[in-house]
Design an enzyme around this catalytic site. Structure first.
Site, PDB file in Angstrom:
ATOM      1  CE  LYS A 128      -4.120  -1.904   2.434  1.00 26.24           C
ATOM      2  NZ  LYS A 128      -5.025  -2.048   1.333  1.00 26.24           N
ATOM      3  CD  GLU A 157      -5.510   5.755   3.711  1.00 25.99           C
ATOM      4  OE1 GLU A 157      -6.809   5.555   4.006  1.00 25.99           O
ATOM      5  OE2 GLU A 157      -4.895   4.944   2.783  1.00 25.99           O
ATOM      6  CG  HIS A 200     -13.560  -3.304   5.889  1.00 25.04           C
ATOM      7  ND1 HIS A 200     -13.920  -1.852   5.632  1.00 25.04           N
ATOM      8  CD2 HIS A 200     -13.021  -3.463   7.022  1.00 25.04           C
ATOM      9  CE1 HIS A 200     -13.561  -1.268   6.825  1.00 25.04           C
ATOM     10  NE2 HIS A 200     -13.072  -2.137   7.935  1.00 25.04           N
ATOM     11  NE  ARG A 217      -8.257  -9.239  -7.094  1.00 29.20           N
ATOM     12  CZ  ARG A 217      -9.406  -8.400  -6.532  1.00 29.20           C
ATOM     13  NH1 ARG A 217     -10.645  -8.412  -7.359  1.00 29.20           N
ATOM     14  NH2 ARG A 217      -9.279  -8.007  -5.514  1.00 29.20           N
TER      15      ARG A 217
HETATM   16  P1  ADP Z   1      -8.229  -3.881   2.215  1.00 29.01           P
HETATM   17  O1  ADP Z   1      -6.861  -3.690   1.176  1.00 29.01           O
HETATM   18  O2  ADP Z   1      -7.622  -4.292   3.578  1.00 29.01           O
HETATM   19  O3  ADP Z   1      -9.448  -4.345   1.725  1.00 29.01           O
HETATM   20  P2  ADP Z   1      -8.543  -1.202   1.608  1.00 29.01           P
HETATM   21  O4  ADP Z   1      -7.422   0.235   1.563  1.00 29.01           O
HETATM   22  O5  ADP Z   1      -9.075  -1.282   0.241  1.00 29.01           O
HETATM   23  O6  ADP Z   1      -8.294  -2.271   2.750  1.00 29.01           O
HETATM   24  O7  ADP Z   1      -9.756  -0.545   2.428  1.00 29.01           O
HETATM   25  C1  ADP Z   1     -11.058  -1.303   2.656  1.00 29.01           C
HETATM   26  C2  ADP Z   1     -12.519  -0.434   2.970  1.00 29.01           C
HETATM   27  O8  ADP Z   1     -12.240   0.321   4.261  1.00 29.01           O
HETATM   28  C3  ADP Z   1     -12.798   0.407   2.119  1.00 29.01           C
HETATM   29  O9  ADP Z   1     -13.626   0.129   0.926  1.00 29.01           O
HETATM   30  C4  ADP Z   1     -13.350   1.556   2.820  1.00 29.01           C
HETATM   31  O10 ADP Z   1     -14.748   1.185   2.937  1.00 29.01           O
HETATM   32  C5  ADP Z   1     -12.623   1.592   4.116  1.00 29.01           C
HETATM   33  N1  ADP Z   1     -11.806   2.508   4.160  1.00 29.01           N
HETATM   34  C6  ADP Z   1     -10.343   2.508   3.701  1.00 29.01           C
HETATM   35  N2  ADP Z   1      -9.414   3.668   3.934  1.00 29.01           N
HETATM   36  C7  ADP Z   1     -10.472   4.463   4.492  1.00 29.01           C
HETATM   37  C8  ADP Z   1     -10.343   5.968   5.032  1.00 29.01           C
HETATM   38  N3  ADP Z   1      -9.229   6.531   4.891  1.00 29.01           N
HETATM   39  N4  ADP Z   1     -11.209   6.586   5.550  1.00 29.01           N
HETATM   40  C9  ADP Z   1     -12.414   5.876   5.765  1.00 29.01           C
HETATM   41  N5  ADP Z   1     -12.844   4.652   5.283  1.00 29.01           N
HETATM   42  C10 ADP Z   1     -11.631   3.781   4.662  1.00 29.01           C
END
Ligand code: ADP
Length: 670
Positions: free
Chosen positions: A116, A200, A235, A292
């Site tokens: 990430k 973040e 999630h 993908r």
């Molecule tokens: P992973 O790779 O573990 O699935 P992601 O970074 O894709 O994690 O985030 C998964 C979910 O978490 C997102 O779809 C969103 O709902 C929530 N999310 C991620 N980052 C944030 C953020 N900065 N603020 C609020 N919600 C977030």
């Protein structure tokens, strides 16, 4: 173009890829594990190779076996589907080395998106907007906490190696930082063997909007618009739609162009998805790129009229993209609902079992069902418990949503607990209909979706009772038609009894309460009508059942409702949710099931991850006792009350059958 491809996957996505390959005249090779020997994808493919035992790490995750299968069958390319090896850079590299085309992006693109924080560095350089935060190399808590303090709380800690929501922690206040940081690090270490963190700004009401992109190796790149995937639990996406609601053309173009910039920054080829968080003020931020084909790609196919698997095959074979940006248009609206074997009323616990009865809605230009199972198949403990994806289309959101509700109400599955009713309640609840949606939709609307609040059953109880008497009459009639003496009084289709009025007494249960009901049948010409009394209120009912629909007239109010009956359970699919009733039969003394068995049972088939107590321990109510894992999810077994654990029957690492007694427990008197 290839003449033969291998699909390194199973279930619905393997079947989905085979369909397109067949349409294009390409032969297909399936791979399968022990558990999948008779599965649909093996049946559909032209050839199939057995690659190992049921657990995926002993079959579908074995790169060498998959490549050997491709060599043995002469497949020129491998489609990895999603999950399993689809984002595995080493596998991609091995394919290239073996002279086999990997139907996906180049190794470098997969690697660039693997971390990430590395991905964020690349996107920052490419001027793609990022959520404010810190993703640097200095991993000391002081530095990361200072970044959090500076931008203000709440913040979100994420494992840089993260995925699937693991190693992620919200921190709402400065004082909780140290604790959240330690917990996120622990989880990251155990899940990924890497505890590096980034932080973040936590957005409190964001939407998850993702852009489908496609690039070929002739410098062409397009975006196939967006999908809104905000409705999530743990999630994980539940219902997706395309296009996203209330998107201006300007924002759509901005996000599309940002997504293309992201893809080009990593030399992308093939199908990819750039995930963004869209904030209430219209700002959007890069989250990650999935290298993908996504589970939810069909909604994009339905609004663009394109076959994305065909695009993948063409790009992998070196062709140019089938369409340029100006040739792509959005037509109508599509939804996808993921039908899972799971129990929404029990924390979405995965369910296993045999699909004794399976009848999906009829497919048409409006309704598509992507599945990998047939009636009689097993939903096993080894793989993702998704049964099917139900995808619907119509010319606008409102109509498409009506199609979704209708199709969900027609989906019949017996033998395995599913989330269909949960999806139906979700799709029909007012906030969803009004598109009042962000990523905490399910938590916020818990009471409506789960019908937790008090409900008036004044209309539903007579309807359920009417359905029951009519369906009993129908069954009796069918039975009578089969006998030699259709006029025998023993085959009467009404409640006829010697020396008695035509009166039925029945009990229907709903959400734990029982309702006694009296049904009196009255003759009228050649037909009948019914007086149905609940709680002293009597209504005048008439009706008939055709297929799964009850056409009812209750005190002159005519309506038709889809109804499903599964053993003693009756489900009424109403405009604003599903109502489930149980027909309570008289206790004939055979209800010997006894809940006070003094032990705790495994809620599903799975593996014992961790036993947290010893025999002889005193425990408090709700104390975690054991952690089991099934289908990639952990479940905690808790003490039902204060008491003593007398004996423990399983150790860490043991396989456990659903329903097995895990431990002996004596509850302490309150
Ligand atoms: P992973 O790779 O573990 O699935 P992601 O970074 O894709 O994690 O985030 C998964 C979910 O978490 C997102 O779809 C969103 O709902 C929530 N999310 C991620 N980052 C944030 C953020 N900065 N603020 C609020 N919600 C977030």
């Amino acid at each position: 173009m290839f003449t033969k491809i291998l699909i390194a996957n199973r279930g619905e996505i393997a079947c989905r890829v085979i369909k397109t390959a067949r349409k294009m005249g390409i032969l297909t090779v399936a791979v399968y594990s022990d558990a999948d020997v008779d599965s649909l994808h093996v049946n559909m493919a032209d050839e199939a190779i057995h690659i190992g035992a049921s657990p995926s790490r002993e079959s579908y995750l074995l790169s060498e076996k998959v490549i050997a299968a491709a060599k043995r069958t002469g497949a020129q390319a491998i489609h990895p589907g999603y999950g399993f090896l689809s984002e595995n850079a080493d596998f991609c590299r091995m394919c290239t080395k073996a002279g086999i085309t990997f139907i996906g992006p180049p190794v470098a693109a997969i690697e660039a998106m693997g971390s990430k924080s590395a991905a964020k560095n690349i996107m920052e350089k490419a001027q793609v907007p990022l959520v404010p935060g810190y993703h640097g190399d200095d991993q000391s808590m002081a530095v990361i906490k200072k970044a959090a303090d500076d931008m203000g709380y709440p913040v979100l800690l994420k494992a840089t190696a993260g995925g699937g929501g693991k190693g992620m922690r919200q921190v709402w206040h400065e004082d909780e930082f140290a604790e959240g940081f330690a917990a996120a690090k622990r989880e990251a270490k155990s899940s990924f063997g890497d505890d590096r963190m980034l932080v973040e700004k936590y957005l409190t009401q964001p939407r998850h909007v993702e852009i489908q992109v496609f690039c070929d190796n002739h410098q062409n790149a397009v975006y196939l618009f967006e999908r809104d995937c905000s409705v999530q639990r743990r999630h994980q996406k539940v219902i997706e739609e395309a296009p996203a609601f209330s998107m201006s053309e300007e924002l759509r173009a901005q996000m599309g162009e940002s997504a293309i910039k992201s893809a080009q920054a990593i030399g992308y080829q093939g199908a990819g998805t750039v995930e963004f968080l869209l904030d209430v003020d219209g700002s959007f931020y890069f989250m990650e790129m999935n290298t993908r084909l996504q589970v939810e790609h069909p909604v994009t196919e339905l609004i663009t009229g394109q076959d994305l698997v065909e695009w993948q095959l063409r790009v992998a074979a070196g062709e140019v993209l089938p369409k340029a940006q100006h040739e792509l248009k959005i037509n109508g609206h599509a939804f996808e609902a993921r039908i899972y074997a799971e129990d929404p009323n029990n924390d979405f616990l995965p369910a296993t079992g045999t699909l004794d009865f399976l009848q999906p809605p009829v497919e048409s230009e409006f309704v598509r069902v992507d599945t990998g199972v047939r009636q009689g198949d097993e939903v096993s403990v080894f793989y993702d418990p998704m049964i099917a994806k139900l995808i619907v289309w119509d010319e606008n959101r409102e109509k498409a949503l009506q199609r979704l509700a209708k199709a969900l109400s027609e989906y019949r599955i017996n033998g395995v607990t599913t989330n269909i009713d949960f999806l139906y309640n979700l799709a029909t609840c007012a906030p969803f209909v009004n598109a009042d949606i962000d990523t905490s939709f399910i938590e916020k609307n818990q009471a409506i979706i789960f019908h937790d609040s008090e409900q008036s059953l004044a209309g539903e109880l007579p309807m359920a009772a009417l359905y029951l008497v009519l369906s009993q009459a129908q069954q009796a009639k069918a039975k009578a038609a089969k006998t030699n003496d259709p006029f025998s009084p023993w085959n009467m289709t009404n409640a006829w009894r010697l020396n008695e009025a035509n009166i039925h007494h029945m009990i229907l249960a709903h959400n734990g309460s029982e309702y006694p009901i009296i049904v009196e049948q009255k003759r009228q010409g050649s037909g009948s009508y019914y007086l149905i009394s609940v709680d002293g209120q009597t209504v005048d009912c008439q009706g008939r059942i055709e297929n799964d629909t009850l056409y009812a007239s209750i005190d002159g109010y005519r309506s038709h409702t889809t109804i499903a009956q599964n053993a003693h359970q009756i489900s009424l699919y109403h405009q604003n949710g599903v109502f489930n009733f149980t027909h309570v039969l008289p206790d004939c003394g055979d209800n010997s099931a006894d809940d006070n068995h003094g032990g705790l049972l495994a809620p599903m088939n799975g593996t014992m991850v961790s036993v947290l107590i010893k025999a002889g321990d005193s425990v408090t109510a709700d104390q975690p006792l054991m952690i089991m894992e099934a289908m990639k999810m952990e479940h905690t077994i808790r003490a039902p009350s204060k008491g003593v654990v007398d004996a423990i029957y399983y150790n860490d690492g043991d396989m456990v059958d659903g329903g097995a007694e895990l431990l002996a427990f004596t509850a302490e008197e309150a």
